[in-house]
Write a protein that holds these residues in place. Structure first.
Motif, short mmCIF file in Angstrom:
data_model
loop_
_atom_site.label_atom_id
_atom_site.label_comp_id
_atom_site.label_asym_id
_atom_site.label_seq_id
_atom_site.Cartn_x
_atom_site.Cartn_y
_atom_site.Cartn_z
N GLU A 51 12.40 -49.09 24.21
CA GLU A 51 13.05 -48.74 25.29
C GLU A 51 14.25 -47.46 25.10
OE1 GLU A 51 13.67 -47.96 29.48
OE2 GLU A 51 11.94 -48.55 28.23
N LEU A 52 14.79 -47.97 23.90
CA LEU A 52 16.06 -46.78 23.50
C LEU A 52 15.40 -45.75 23.01
CD1 LEU A 52 19.01 -46.35 23.06
CD2 LEU A 52 18.70 -47.38 20.84
N VAL A 87 16.09 -42.08 24.70
CA VAL A 87 16.66 -40.91 23.92
C VAL A 87 15.72 -39.88 23.79
CG1 VAL A 87 17.75 -40.20 21.57
CG2 VAL A 87 18.32 -42.39 22.91
N LEU A 88 14.33 -40.22 23.79
CA LEU A 88 13.41 -38.90 23.50
C LEU A 88 13.58 -38.16 24.83
CD1 LEU A 88 10.18 -40.57 21.69
CD2 LEU A 88 11.45 -38.65 21.09
N ALA A 89 13.56 -38.85 25.85
CA ALA A 89 13.57 -38.03 27.45
C ALA A 89 14.66 -36.92 27.36
CB ALA A 89 13.71 -39.17 28.42
N ARG A 90 15.73 -37.11 26.18
CA ARG A 90 16.80 -36.29 26.50
C ARG A 90 16.50 -35.15 25.18
NH1 ARG A 90 22.45 -38.57 26.97
NH2 ARG A 90 22.31 -40.27 28.41
N GLU A 117 25.14 -43.98 25.28
CA GLU A 117 25.03 -43.90 26.70
C GLU A 117 23.71 -44.88 27.18
OE1 GLU A 117 24.80 -40.03 28.16
OE2 GLU A 117 26.85 -39.72 27.57
N GLU A 118 22.77 -44.78 26.10
CA GLU A 118 21.17 -45.63 26.50
C GLU A 118 21.57 -46.97 26.13
OE1 GLU A 118 19.48 -44.39 28.84
OE2 GLU A 118 20.07 -42.44 28.56
#
Length: 86
Positions: free
Chosen positions: A33-34, A38-41, A82-83
């Motif tokens: 999930e992390l 983070v990949l989405a950023r 943040e995540e």
């Protein structure tokens, strides 16, 4: 050092010396999930070791080489900070 200073994140193997790769555990969120968040950023946070061993479900293998700038590393640390609070 920066990642290990993030609340809820710690070095997985603190007694092992490393050069460019190291493992970190996120206490409150799975590595999968992390990594997804983070990949989405637009930042690749590392390899989810839980894919290979269920006991490492919260562990990311992070690689930092000379190809990464301080700015890129700082962005990774901030994204994880943040995540990982999830």
């Amino acid at each position: 050092e920066q990642l290990a200073a993030v609340p809820g994140v710690r070095l997985r193997f603190p007694d092992i010396h490393f050069f460019k790769e190291f493992a970190v555990d996120a206490e409150r969120i799975s590595a999968a999930e992390l990594r997804r968040r983070v990949l989405a950023r637009g930042i690749d946070p590392g390899l989810d070791l839980g894919r290979f061993d269920a006991s490492l479900a919260h562990t990311l293998l992070v690689a930092v080489t000379e190809c990464r700038t301080k700015c890129e590393i700082d962005r990774l640390v901030e994204a994880v900070r943040e995540e990982a609070r999830a």
